[in-house]
Structures are given as C-alpha cells and as structure tokens.
Design a protein around this motif. Structure first.
Motif, PDB file in Angstrom:
ATOM      1  N   GLN A   9      -1.483  31.206  10.331  1.00 51.29           N
ATOM      2  CA  GLN A   9      -2.253  30.898  11.398  1.00 51.29           C
ATOM      3  C   GLN A   9      -1.969  31.547  12.694  1.00 51.29           C
ATOM      4  O   GLN A   9      -2.865  32.132  13.332  1.00 51.29           O
ATOM      5  CB  GLN A   9      -2.256  29.379  11.480  1.00 51.29           C
ATOM      6  N   TRP A  10      -0.663  31.435  13.025  1.00 56.86           N
ATOM      7  CA  TRP A  10      -0.317  32.311  14.454  1.00 56.86           C
ATOM      8  C   TRP A  10      -0.333  33.579  14.165  1.00 56.86           C
ATOM      9  O   TRP A  10      -0.601  34.396  15.583  1.00 56.86           O
ATOM     10  CB  TRP A  10       1.063  31.553  14.550  1.00 56.86           C
ATOM     11  N   VAL A  11      -0.202  34.405  13.241  1.00 54.73           N
ATOM     12  CA  VAL A  11      -0.256  35.611  13.039  1.00 54.73           C
ATOM     13  C   VAL A  11      -1.695  35.906  13.188  1.00 54.73           C
ATOM     14  O   VAL A  11      -2.272  37.217  14.008  1.00 54.73           O
ATOM     15  CB  VAL A  11       0.185  36.394  11.857  1.00 54.73           C
ATOM     16  N   CYS A  12      -2.601  35.489  12.586  1.00 57.13           N
ATOM     17  CA  CYS A  12      -3.955  35.594  12.825  1.00 57.13           C
ATOM     18  C   CYS A  12      -4.429  35.244  14.276  1.00 57.13           C
ATOM     19  O   CYS A  12      -5.163  36.149  14.936  1.00 57.13           O
ATOM     20  CB  CYS A  12      -4.869  34.634  12.059  1.00 57.13           C
ATOM     21  N   LEU A  13      -4.094  34.303  14.906  1.00 50.15           N
ATOM     22  CA  LEU A  13      -4.401  33.920  16.364  1.00 50.15           C
ATOM     23  C   LEU A  13      -3.652  34.933  17.263  1.00 50.15           C
ATOM     24  O   LEU A  13      -4.300  35.444  18.272  1.00 50.15           O
ATOM     25  CB  LEU A  13      -3.623  32.483  16.809  1.00 50.15           C
ATOM     26  N   THR A  14      -2.562  35.575  16.939  1.00 50.88           N
ATOM     27  CA  THR A  14      -2.112  36.521  17.807  1.00 50.88           C
ATOM     28  C   THR A  14      -2.850  37.829  17.802  1.00 50.88           C
ATOM     29  O   THR A  14      -3.040  38.651  18.790  1.00 50.88           O
ATOM     30  CB  THR A  14      -0.649  36.939  17.485  1.00 50.88           C
ATOM     31  N   LEU A  15      -3.092  38.033  16.605  1.00 50.33           N
ATOM     32  CA  LEU A  15      -4.158  39.662  16.430  1.00 50.33           C
ATOM     33  C   LEU A  15      -5.338  39.367  17.384  1.00 50.33           C
ATOM     34  O   LEU A  15      -5.766  40.067  17.835  1.00 50.33           O
ATOM     35  CB  LEU A  15      -4.339  39.675  14.860  1.00 50.33           C
ATOM     36  N   ILE A  16      -6.049  38.067  17.365  1.00 47.57           N
ATOM     37  CA  ILE A  16      -7.335  37.853  18.036  1.00 47.57           C
ATOM     38  C   ILE A  16      -6.951  38.144  19.232  1.00 47.57           C
ATOM     39  O   ILE A  16      -7.984  38.872  20.050  1.00 47.57           O
ATOM     40  CB  ILE A  16      -7.826  36.465  17.725  1.00 47.57           C
ATOM     41  N   ALA A  17      -6.092  37.548  19.868  1.00 46.53           N
ATOM     42  CA  ALA A  17      -5.638  37.994  21.236  1.00 46.53           C
ATOM     43  C   ALA A  17      -5.336  39.134  21.846  1.00 46.53           C
ATOM     44  O   ALA A  17      -5.806  39.763  22.458  1.00 46.53           O
ATOM     45  CB  ALA A  17      -4.409  36.927  21.608  1.00 46.53           C
ATOM     46  N   LEU A  18      -4.632  39.873  20.643  1.00 45.39           N
ATOM     47  CA  LEU A  18      -4.299  41.437  20.902  1.00 45.39           C
ATOM     48  C   LEU A  18      -5.519  42.317  20.913  1.00 45.39           C
ATOM     49  O   LEU A  18      -5.755  43.454  21.610  1.00 45.39           O
ATOM     50  CB  LEU A  18      -3.445  41.900  19.858  1.00 45.39           C
ATOM     51  N   VAL A  19      -6.608  41.985  20.401  1.00 46.84           N
ATOM     52  CA  VAL A  19      -8.211  42.321  20.275  1.00 46.84           C
ATOM     53  C   VAL A  19      -8.892  42.104  21.575  1.00 46.84           C
ATOM     54  O   VAL A  19      -9.412  42.918  22.022  1.00 46.84           O
ATOM     55  CB  VAL A  19      -8.767  42.137  18.946  1.00 46.84           C
ATOM     56  N   ALA A 228      -9.120  38.680  30.539  1.00 48.07           N
ATOM     57  CA  ALA A 228      -8.235  39.368  29.765  1.00 48.07           C
ATOM     58  C   ALA A 228      -6.713  38.683  30.395  1.00 48.07           C
ATOM     59  O   ALA A 228      -6.010  38.805  29.580  1.00 48.07           O
ATOM     60  CB  ALA A 228      -8.388  40.867  30.414  1.00 48.07           C
ATOM     61  N   ALA A 229      -6.503  38.385  31.603  1.00 53.49           N
ATOM     62  CA  ALA A 229      -5.276  37.985  31.778  1.00 53.49           C
ATOM     63  C   ALA A 229      -5.015  36.526  31.691  1.00 53.49           C
ATOM     64  O   ALA A 229      -3.855  36.129  31.499  1.00 53.49           O
ATOM     65  CB  ALA A 229      -5.170  37.996  33.518  1.00 53.49           C
ATOM     66  N   ALA A 230      -6.248  35.833  31.313  1.00 56.32           N
ATOM     67  CA  ALA A 230      -5.881  34.534  30.720  1.00 56.32           C
ATOM     68  C   ALA A 230      -5.338  34.144  29.406  1.00 56.32           C
ATOM     69  O   ALA A 230      -5.059  33.424  28.839  1.00 56.32           O
ATOM     70  CB  ALA A 230      -7.215  33.650  31.015  1.00 56.32           C
ATOM     71  N   VAL A 231      -5.885  35.477  28.468  1.00 58.30           N
ATOM     72  CA  VAL A 231      -5.690  35.306  27.138  1.00 58.30           C
ATOM     73  C   VAL A 231      -4.060  35.297  26.808  1.00 58.30           C
ATOM     74  O   VAL A 231      -3.706  34.209  26.110  1.00 58.30           O
ATOM     75  CB  VAL A 231      -6.134  36.776  26.137  1.00 58.30           C
TER      76      VAL A 231
END
Length: 266
Positions: A9-19, A228-231
């Motif tokens: 779950q956290w890997v998916c959340l992190t990838l979404i943030a990086l996109v 973008a800064a808030a992510v």
C-alpha cells in the motif's frame, strides 16, 4: 519503525506521489507559458493599435500571408466600394453576443487591386438563408482606416467552411476565395473597419480586441506549483501519523500491530 513504507500500500502511495509532483510542475509551467503568451499578445495589440497608420499596400499584397507581428496593425486604404460583390459572413456575434453576420465589402483601389473590408456586424433577418438587411456602403471614392487581420482558415479559426451556402454568404473571410469570386487580385488578409462611420448608418462596429486583461493563467500556475509542493509534505504527514499509530499500538500490545495495514489518511 519506518519499514512499513515498503509495504504494498505504501509503495503504491509513494509511486502515485512521485507521478503527481512532476505532472503538477509541468501543468504549472504550461499555465505560466500561457500567461507569457497573453502578455506578449496584449503588448503587440496595444503597439499595433496605437502605431501610425500605414497604407495597406505597403503592408500586404495579393497572396501575402499576414504575419502575427502585423495583426491589428492600423492601415488605411483609398478606393471605391464594390457593393455588387459584397458578402456576409455567417454565425458571427455582436459585442453583446447576439448571432448575426459580418459584412465584407470589396474596396477597389486605384490600381485595380482589391482589399476586403469587414464593415461590421448586422443581425439576421426573418429568413436565415436570405441575405440580411445591410446598410449601404458609401458611394464614390472613400478613404478608410482599420485593423489588418490575417485570412481566416478552418484550421486557424475552428470554423468549418461549409459548402452549398445561400448566394453571397460565406463562413470565412479569405482573400484567396474572394479573389476567385471577384476575378481580381485581392490583397492578403482583410481590413477590419475602424473609421470613418458613414452618416447614413452602418453595420455595428467591431470593438477593439481586448488587450488589458491577462487572464487567470498566472494564478493557475502558482496553484499547480503549490499543489506539487503539498504532495511531499502530505506524504511526510501521513508517514509520521502511521509511525505514531503503530508505536501506540505496539505500546498497548494490541494484536496484529505488526501486520500490514492501509496507510493513514488525513
């Protein structure tokens, strides 16, 4: 205690943030470039509207494509209106958004060449396929002043050039098309009439293009960059909350505290 960020779950959340971060940054620059374009266009319009009028024959010629740097340039022309070959342009709006026609009358210059003059807007009559009531153009030799515009095309205007229209009705103001209709050389582009207004009445004048408003593009650019800064800030907040909750569960000895769980949400 931060090993949970390696869970699915956290890997998916992190990838979404990086996109999301580069996408939002790119959207911000897209809006910023639109702002720059609008500012540059406003400056061009203001400069060309206030420039000293130039004879239209010094700015354009038959087959000439009016460059963007000459859009709205103030020009003058002297000649005689050819009302027999006047046409109206369908689906044009007035200053208060009423749908009607633009009236385009050829002005024959002394050397036989023609410049198209958009004399303004008129409402449609009862029959949309009939030629609308149009105030007559001045007779005899006249000197007119107006804003130079480029030929209209379907690609540039988004207006479909429909065929089979009623007599003397067109969809686009295009010098090449009118040259075929007139059988005369026509100067590239057309003149959007600015003056003088005939005393006997005339079509409704086309207002000057807006060159004061810059639109909301800069504000939108700043908003995207703030998003973008808030992510990453939001990601860190969620990580700290997750860590705190896991620590509290571990201290309370709750069962399943070490199991995989959904990321905390704000």
């Amino acid at each position: 205690m931060y090993r949970f960020v390696l869970t699915r779950q956290w890997v998916c959340l992190t990838l979404i943030a990086l996109v999301l971060i580069p996408a939002m940054i790119k959207l911000g620059f897209w809006q910023f470039h639109r702002h720059e374009h609008r500012v540059a266009q406003n400056e061009l319009i203001a400069a060309n509207l206030t420039a000293k009028p130039a004879p239209v024959t010094e700015v354009t010629s038959p087959g000439h494509q009016v460059p963007r740097s000459d859009f709205w340039r103030t020009v003058t022309a002297t000649g005689t209106y050819d009302t027999a070959h006047e046409v109206v342009v369908r689906m044009r709006t007035s200053a208060d958004d009423k749908v009607g026609f633009h009236v385009v009358t050829p002005l024959v210059l002394a050397d036989g060449r023609v410049v198209l003059v958009n004399r303004g807007w008129v409402p449609g009559g009862d029959d949309p396929r009939a030629y609308p009531p149009v105030p007559a153009a001045p007779s005899g030799e006249v000197t007119v002043t107006g804003r130079l515009k480029a030929d209209e095309t379907s690609g540039g205007s988004g207006i479909k050039d429909r065929k089979g229209l009623p007599d003397r009705q067109v969809m686009l103001i295009n010098s090449a098309q009118q040259a075929e209709y007139l059988g005369r050389p026509v100067l590239g582009g057309y003149l959007e009439l600015d003056g003088p207004a005939p005393s006997g009445g005339s079509p409704e004048a086309i207002p000057d293009p807006d060159h004061d408003s810059i639109g909301p593009h800069m504000a939108y650019a700043v908003q995207w960059w703030l998003f973008a800064a808030a992510v990453p800030v939001g990601w860190l907040v969620l990580v700290r909350r997750e860590k705190r909750e896991r620590e509290e569960e571990a201290a309370a000895g709750e069962p399943g505290s070490g199991a995989e769980r959904e990321p905390a949400t704000a």
